[in-house]
Design an enzyme around this catalytic site. Structure first.
Site, short mmCIF file in Angstrom:
data_model
loop_
_atom_site.label_atom_id
_atom_site.label_comp_id
_atom_site.label_asym_id
_atom_site.label_seq_id
_atom_site.Cartn_x
_atom_site.Cartn_y
_atom_site.Cartn_z
N ASP A 1 0.84 -1.21 0.00
CA ASP A 1 0.00 0.00 0.00
C ASP A 1 0.87 1.26 0.00
O ASP A 1 2.10 1.19 0.11
CB ASP A 1 -0.89 -0.05 1.24
CG ASP A 1 -1.97 1.01 1.22
OD1 ASP A 1 -2.31 1.49 0.13
OD2 ASP A 1 -2.48 1.35 2.31
N GLU B 1 2.47 5.31 -3.94
CA GLU B 1 2.50 6.29 -5.05
C GLU B 1 3.83 7.03 -5.09
O GLU B 1 4.21 7.43 -6.18
CB GLU B 1 1.33 7.27 -4.89
CG GLU B 1 -0.03 6.63 -5.02
CD GLU B 1 -0.40 5.70 -3.87
OE1 GLU B 1 0.06 5.95 -2.75
OE2 GLU B 1 -1.13 4.72 -4.11
N ASP C 1 -9.23 3.75 -2.15
CA ASP C 1 -10.17 4.15 -1.10
C ASP C 1 -11.47 4.71 -1.65
O ASP C 1 -11.68 5.93 -1.69
CB ASP C 1 -9.50 5.18 -0.19
CG ASP C 1 -8.29 4.58 0.52
OD1 ASP C 1 -8.14 3.34 0.48
OD2 ASP C 1 -7.50 5.34 1.10
C1 GLC Z 1 -4.90 3.34 2.84
C2 GLC Z 1 -5.39 2.14 2.05
C3 GLC Z 1 -6.47 1.44 2.82
C4 GLC Z 1 -5.94 1.05 4.20
C5 GLC Z 1 -5.44 2.28 4.93
C6 GLC Z 1 -4.77 1.93 6.25
O1 GLC Z 1 -5.88 4.30 2.92
O2 GLC Z 1 -5.81 2.51 0.78
O3 GLC Z 1 -6.96 0.34 2.12
O4 GLC Z 1 -6.94 0.42 4.94
O5 GLC Z 1 -4.50 2.96 4.14
O6 GLC Z 1 -3.66 1.12 6.07
#
Ligand code: GLC
Length: 734
Positions: free
Chosen positions: A320, A323, A435
């Site tokens: 995650d 970017e 998200d």
């Molecule tokens: C980011 C991710 C999401 C995750 C959050 C906490 O917003 O896109 O899916 O739950 O971080 O890690």
């Protein structure tokens, strides 16, 4: 100035300068270029530091593609800025999301496609500034432009995948249901969630671990207080069929004696600022450094870190924030301190800053910050991040897979989701759509993106089912679970502070309906998996917009119906309080409509092409099986592989001849690539008023071992409909 080379039949590469080697294209490009005087379709405008490609659109031209983008399936009428961005508010006007997929199709008076392999920002103005002009601005003189001078979209995609690689194949269990939430705070909570699924008889294959499993959000650590005996915990869940999927964030917390930080610092594995110091940015853990994934040594170091988990039998991950997301940089923070004295001394706020949104949001993901750090590329050169920004998530996946899994678990299939991505990412991993919100509109957003991403090679993908941000109503979650059952990645995920979204978080009736949907999904896995493997081997998208298969204005405008495999067209209900929906049945074929609620109940009728309103109560989703195509279903189970599938039922409307290739392999390893798989060619043929049924086994031999892979199915039942809706049944033992 461009030089050109024909790289595949009807695919011309136009090259300017010395492009950065993004590795998006795996086909070898030779040095054999010709000078190019002409540039088909586009007027090319050269400026001091950039190029513009201008295409005059006919009034009826459609433009498809661009992968992960918001707005309509037809991209016309909007400006898109392909610059990967962590933007959690997915409203239609936004021009950048997490990934960058500069690959577009023109479908109109002329038909062709093009792909631009450039990893910095590219701006596509598609009839926004001037309604009939498409202007693509590439702010560089060093990039590759591939022109697909091909009319047929399937052929374009095939060639695109020959260039960039065939889509990756996750384990078979990834067709099961997956449960996530930010966050399940400790092992007890996860164990309780797992137990609830089994107790309630709701199938589930995976539970995700969001950021709270880590010690102070430090990557590659586990908080041992909250997750004592982590290895046993993972093992016990696995025994019960649950795969754990941990999140991995790139930002490495700056903390003395934290080994990942110490190793990275000592070996120069982090991105540098202009003074050659490790670049500092705040993310969840507070102040961090970013691993330099564009550097092979750093990738290797990072990839090996996954061993911490793979040694414990965890093979699937969720990369995650790549970017990379920046809450604020030190520079940005210091500017803010000038305005708000009260912040002085609080620069290591990390997650707290996220919660203090108003003050901090303006500082997040700031372009100036992206311009202020550097990579050391594989060839030793120093590259400003801004120019290669869109590669960060893809290169993180390359670190994970090519430098990690390929060495530590070489024959193991894995599910790897990433948030950010670039062209070519689909061959080693996939993405989820980031998200979204528990908004009805976001179901339509998911359907559009699903179709566009499949056109860009991401065959296996999906969005957070039920919506990530904001609170979901029971009705919304039910409808979304129905849609999600017909997307490859079927993961329910919700954000911290929102209403819980697991099936058992709702009233009994809602839970019962969700159980039935999930079971329907599991019962369709014999179809979905067979079709997925076929789509990968034939390089044809698994999810197809109707305009891929049918001509005409009417189908080109349809965004909320799509083909799931080659036999099923889904038409999910996605509006509040609706008890049905309008459906367009394209082409000349008849359709067998299954208003599906339970896997073992049939509400079938025959439809002719045209437009219809189809009733669908809250527990029902309309599915349309194409004439002379088949689907295969089985009894659902608690998790994929719990039992061997010995019996399947074949369903279809057959007026002539229908065939289906049912596929089996071990679902876990890459041995299928060596021939360890088996197929059954199932045929139903109508001759006069008689039906003929046949099954031909194709059990492949593994050339390395000489062993034949035998089919597990023993019995095939047929439930075939004729055009009047009569059922013809049969059973074949094989
Ligand atoms: C980011 C991710 C999401 C995750 C959050 C906490 O917003 O896109 O899916 O739950 O971080 O890690």
């Amino acid at each position: 100035m461009f030089k050109k080379q024909m790289v595949l039949d009807d695919v011309i590469l136009f090259r300017t300068g010395k492009p950065f080697n993004t590795t998006a294209v795996i086909k070898e490009i030779t040095d054999d270029f010709d000078n190019s005087e002409d540039f088909p379709y586009f007027e090319v405008k050269e400026y001091e530091n950039y190029y513009e490609f201008v295409y005059e659109m006919d009034k009826d031209d459609y433009v498809y593609g661009l992968g992960e983008q918001l707005g309509a399936l037809n991209k016309r009428g909007k400006e898109y800025k392909l610059y990967s961005t962590d933007d959690p508010i997915h409203t239609p006007e936004k021009g950048s999301l997490y990934g960058s997929h500069p690959f577009a199709f023109i479908d109109g008076s002329k038909k062709f496609a093009f792909m631009i392999d450039f990893p910095g920002e590219i701006v596509f103005d598609i009839g926004y500034t001037h309604k009939d002009l498409m202007t693509v601005k590439v702010p560089s003189k060093d990039f590759d432009f591939y022109l697909f001078d091909i009319e047929d979209k399937y052929e374009v995609i095939k060639k695109y995948l020959e260039l960039t690689g065939s889509p990756f194949v996750p384990p078979k269990w990834s067709w099961g249901f997956q449960q996530c939430r930010w966050s399940y705070p400790d092992a007890d909570t996860i164990n309780n969630i797992a137990e609830s699924f089994r107790k309630d008889g709701i199938p589930c294959d995976a539970i995700y671990m969001d950021i709270d499993y880590m010690k102070d959000y430090k990557v590659f650590t586990v908080d041992e207080e909250k997750f004592p005996n982590f290895e046993d915990f993972a093992k016990n869940l696995k025994k019960d069929g649950f795969k754990l999927v941990p999140i991995i964030d790139p930002g490495v917390k700056i903390e003395d004696n934290y080994s990942v930080y110490e190793e990275g610092k000592e070996n120069n594995y982090f991105c540098k600022d202009k003074d050659g110091e490790d670049f500092v940015a705040a993310v969840w853990p507070g102040l961090t450094h970013f691993p330099d994934f564009l550097n092979k040594e750093a990738r290797k170091w990072w990839g090996e870190k996954y061993k911490f988990f793979t040694d414990k039998g965890i093979y699937s991950f969720w990369n995650d924030m790549n970017e990379p997301s920046i809450f604020y940089s030190l520079k940005g923070f210091n500017k803010l301190v000038e305005i708000g004295e009260n912040l002085r001394g609080n620069e290591d706020m990390g997650i707290k800053s996220f919660l203090a949104k108003e003050q901090m949001f303006d500082m997040a993901n700031n372009r100036e910050d992206y311009k202020s750090f550097y990579h050391r590329a594989d060839d030793g050169s120093t590259v400003n991040h801004d120019l290669v920004h869109n590669l960060y998530g893809y290169f993180m996946a390359k670190a994970t897979v090519e430098e990690g899994f390929d060495n530590i678990i070489p024959n193991q299939r894995y599910l790897l989701l990433s948030r950010s991505s670039y062209l070519g990412h689909h061959r080693i991993a996939t993405i989820w759509m980031g998200d979204n919100m528990s908004w009805w509109d976001h179901m339509l957003v998911q359907m559009r993106m699903l179709q566009s991403l499949n056109m860009a090679g991401f065959f296996y993908t999906g969005a957070d089912v039920g919506g990530f941000g904001s609170n979901a109503s029971p009705e919304l979650v039910i409808r979304w679970m129905q849609l999600g059952a017909f997307t490859p990645l079927y993961r329910n995920h919700s954000a911290l502070g929102t209403r819980e979204q697991e099936p058992f978080a709702f009233d009994e009736e809602t839970k019962d309906i969700m159980r039935d949907i999930i079971r329907l999904r599991y019962s369709l896995i014999p179809y979905s998996y067979s079709e997925y493997m076929k789509s990968v081997s034939e390089l044809r998208p698994f999810i197809k917009p109707l305009h891929m298969d049918y001509e005409g204005k009417r189908v080109k405008e349809i965004e909320d119906q799509y083909m799931y495999g080659d036999s099923i067209m889904v038409a999910p209900v996605h509006t509040q309080n609706a008890k049905g929906r309008f459906v367009h049945l394209p082409g000349d074929d008849k359709w067998l409509c299954w208003v599906a609620s339970k896997y073992d109940e049939r509400k079938m009728s025959i439809y002719f092409p045209g437009d219809f309103y189809v009733d669908a109560d809250l527990n029902e989703i309309p599915l349309f099986i194409k004439e002379n195509k088949l689907i295969t279903i089985s009894e659902p189970m608690n998790y994929v592989g719990e039992k061997e599938i010995e019996e399947i039922t074949v369903i279809g409307l057959v007026t002539d001849k229908a065939e289906f290739t049912y596929y089996e392999d071990d679902g876990e390893t890459k041995d299928y690539q060596k021939g360890k798989f088996a197929e059954a060619l199932i045929t139903v043929e109508k001759e006069g008023n008689e039906y003929k049924f046949s099954v031909e086994k194709d059990e492949h031999e593994n050339p390395e071992t000489g062993e034949t892979y035998e089919l597990a199915i023993k019995r095939i039942k047929f439930e075939i409909y004729d055009e009047h809706g009569n059922i013809i049944e049969n059973t074949i033992e094989i």
